[in-house]
Design a protein around this motif. Structure first.
Motif, PDB file in Angstrom:
ATOM      1  N   PHE A 204       0.849  -1.424   0.212  1.00 31.12           N
ATOM      2  CA  PHE A 204       0.133   0.077  -0.043  1.00 31.12           C
ATOM      3  C   PHE A 204       0.973   1.125   0.009  1.00 31.12           C
ATOM      4  O   PHE A 204       1.679   1.498   1.024  1.00 31.12           O
ATOM      5  CB  PHE A 204      -0.879   0.065   1.374  1.00 31.12           C
ATOM      6  CG  PHE A 204      -2.064  -1.039   1.273  1.00 31.12           C
ATOM      7  CD1 PHE A 204      -1.294  -2.489   1.691  1.00 31.12           C
ATOM      8  CD2 PHE A 204      -3.264  -1.163   0.794  1.00 31.12           C
ATOM      9  CE1 PHE A 204      -2.405  -3.535   1.770  1.00 31.12           C
ATOM     10  CE2 PHE A 204      -3.962  -2.251   0.940  1.00 31.12           C
ATOM     11  CZ  PHE A 204      -3.576  -3.323   1.346  1.00 31.12           C
ATOM     12  N   LEU A 205       1.087   1.959  -1.238  1.00 36.40           N
ATOM     13  CA  LEU A 205       2.227   2.911  -1.328  1.00 36.40           C
ATOM     14  C   LEU A 205       1.405   4.413  -1.403  1.00 36.40           C
ATOM     15  O   LEU A 205       0.509   4.614  -2.125  1.00 36.40           O
ATOM     16  CB  LEU A 205       2.689   2.670  -2.726  1.00 36.40           C
ATOM     17  CG  LEU A 205       3.539   3.712  -3.342  1.00 36.40           C
ATOM     18  CD1 LEU A 205       4.935   4.184  -2.402  1.00 36.40           C
ATOM     19  CD2 LEU A 205       3.943   3.496  -4.971  1.00 36.40           C
ATOM     20  N   GLN A 206       2.017   5.100  -0.542  1.00 40.14           N
ATOM     21  CA  GLN A 206       1.710   6.736  -0.556  1.00 40.14           C
ATOM     22  C   GLN A 206       2.629   7.534  -1.206  1.00 40.14           C
ATOM     23  O   GLN A 206       4.176   7.187  -0.822  1.00 40.14           O
ATOM     24  CB  GLN A 206       1.162   7.314   0.957  1.00 40.14           C
ATOM     25  CG  GLN A 206       0.983   8.615   0.892  1.00 40.14           C
ATOM     26  CD  GLN A 206       0.892   9.217   2.499  1.00 40.14           C
ATOM     27  OE1 GLN A 206       0.650   8.305   3.295  1.00 40.14           O
ATOM     28  NE2 GLN A 206       0.864  10.450   2.547  1.00 40.14           N
ATOM     29  N   VAL A 207       2.324   8.209  -2.415  1.00 39.32           N
ATOM     30  CA  VAL A 207       3.638   8.909  -2.952  1.00 39.32           C
ATOM     31  C   VAL A 207       3.599  10.560  -2.182  1.00 39.32           C
ATOM     32  O   VAL A 207       2.742  11.257  -2.319  1.00 39.32           O
ATOM     33  CB  VAL A 207       3.071   9.104  -4.491  1.00 39.32           C
ATOM     34  CG1 VAL A 207       4.406  10.020  -5.217  1.00 39.32           C
ATOM     35  CG2 VAL A 207       3.329   7.708  -5.195  1.00 39.32           C
ATOM     36  N   VAL A 208       4.791  10.503  -1.421  1.00 31.04           N
ATOM     37  CA  VAL A 208       5.201  12.066  -0.883  1.00 31.04           C
ATOM     38  C   VAL A 208       5.545  12.834  -1.850  1.00 31.04           C
ATOM     39  O   VAL A 208       4.772  13.939  -1.841  1.00 31.04           O
ATOM     40  CB  VAL A 208       5.844  11.818   0.085  1.00 31.04           C
ATOM     41  CG1 VAL A 208       6.226  13.008   1.061  1.00 31.04           C
ATOM     42  CG2 VAL A 208       5.508  10.699   1.233  1.00 31.04           C
TER      43      VAL A 208
END
Ligand SMILES: N[C@H](CCC[C@H](N)C(=O)O)C(=O)O
Length: 298
Positions: A204-208
């Protein structure tokens, strides 16, 4: 059977390390599961085993079992702990070590700053090689790659996943906020989805921004861990191909930070992925492993 072990972790992904360079223990899947059990055994996400080199071109064999007792192809955080272990145990004086895994050869390097850099080899994108069965699904093109809708029971809108292998299978989906992501609800559904015949690790990837990410991973055979090295590699490679990242990304996981580099601009899709991060010994111990660990619970 009485055996010695070393407890270690890489960014909070924790391991029991067994040294089989002098003798084989011949453990069963149930005994690996017992060692990993956090109530009845020692407790770990994976069991890492050090064995002598099977061929002259490597220094050791590196064997990985998940907490569920199943043997798997690769473990990135474990690779960093592996080289720290063999160095600290005096099994080698080399600071750069080549190890044979089921997924191929990894090169592990102890750095002067105490962290470890691993050449994780090239990612694999062919669905059949992951293995992933896309039959009947329509891919959604993005960047120079694609994502697949993955229908989940009870979920109205199918999440779109990037599917690739780092020697082990990964499905990566983008979320706005990892802390609010449905990891507990969707992780097991993705892990055991019929489209993944050998199951899959769910990232589960959050792109900052183009150089920073946050990631949580529900791991195949272990559940959510505080960090997943191959998962961080898979998420960054997917993000680079889908157009979200530059070629070096700091990945914040719940247990710590990993730096992932994939110079695909220079070396194409076959470029090896490099992962850098911590590797920490915690304690050593001895334990009596039951011959039939779960006899009393049947
Ligand atoms: N659960 C993974 C193995 C461990 C991977 C993870 N701990 C890492 O650091 O890469 C699998 O079944 O493929």
């Amino acid at each position: 059977m009485r055996l010695r072990f070393t407890k270690m972790h890489g960014a909070g992904n924790d391991f029991v390390v067994l040294d089989e360079t002098r003798q084989r223990y011949g453990l069963t899947p149930a005994q690996y599961q017992w060692l990993a059990d956090r109530h009845f055994g020692v407790g770990a996400d994976q069991i890492l085993t050090v064995r002598p080199a099977p061929t002259p071109d490597v220094d050791f064999e590196y064997v990985i079992h998940n907490a569920d007792g199943g043997e798997v192809e690769n473990c990135g955080n474990g690779a960093r702990c592996f080289v720290r272990y063999v160095h600290d145990a005096g099994l080698t004086h080399k600071r750069r070590v080549r190890v044979a895994t089921r997924a191929g050869v990894l090169t592990l390097e102890l750095r002067d700053d105490g962290r470890v850099t691993v050449d994780m080899g090239a990612p694999v994108f062919e669905p059949a090689a992951v293995p992933f069965d896309p039959a009947g699904l329509q891919p959604e093109p993005l960047g120079d790659w694609q994502r697949w809708p993955l229908p989940l029971p009870g979920v109205a809108e199918a999440p779109r996943v990037a599917v690739l292998s780092m020697g082990n299978p990964h499905a990566v989906l983008r979320v706005d906020d990892v802390e609010a992501a449905p990891v507990a609800a969707w992780g097991p559904l993705i892990e055991r989805h019929a489209r993944f015949p050998r199951r899959v690790n769910a990232g589960f990837l959050q792109v900052v921004d183009r150089g920073h990410a946050r990631l949580r991973v529900h791991e195949r055979g272990a559940g959510e861990t505080l960090a997943c090295g191959t998962g961080a590699c898979a998420a960054v490679v997917a993000g680079i191909r889908l157009g979200w990242f530059d070629e070096a990304v700091d990945v914040e996981l719940r247990g710590g930070r990993l730096t992932i580099e994939w110079p695909r601009g220079r070396d194409g899709l076959d470029a090896p992925v490099r992962m850098t991060g911590p590797a920490e010994p915690v304690f050593t111990g001895e334990v009596e492993v039951p011959q039939d660990p779960w006899a009393d619970s049947r």
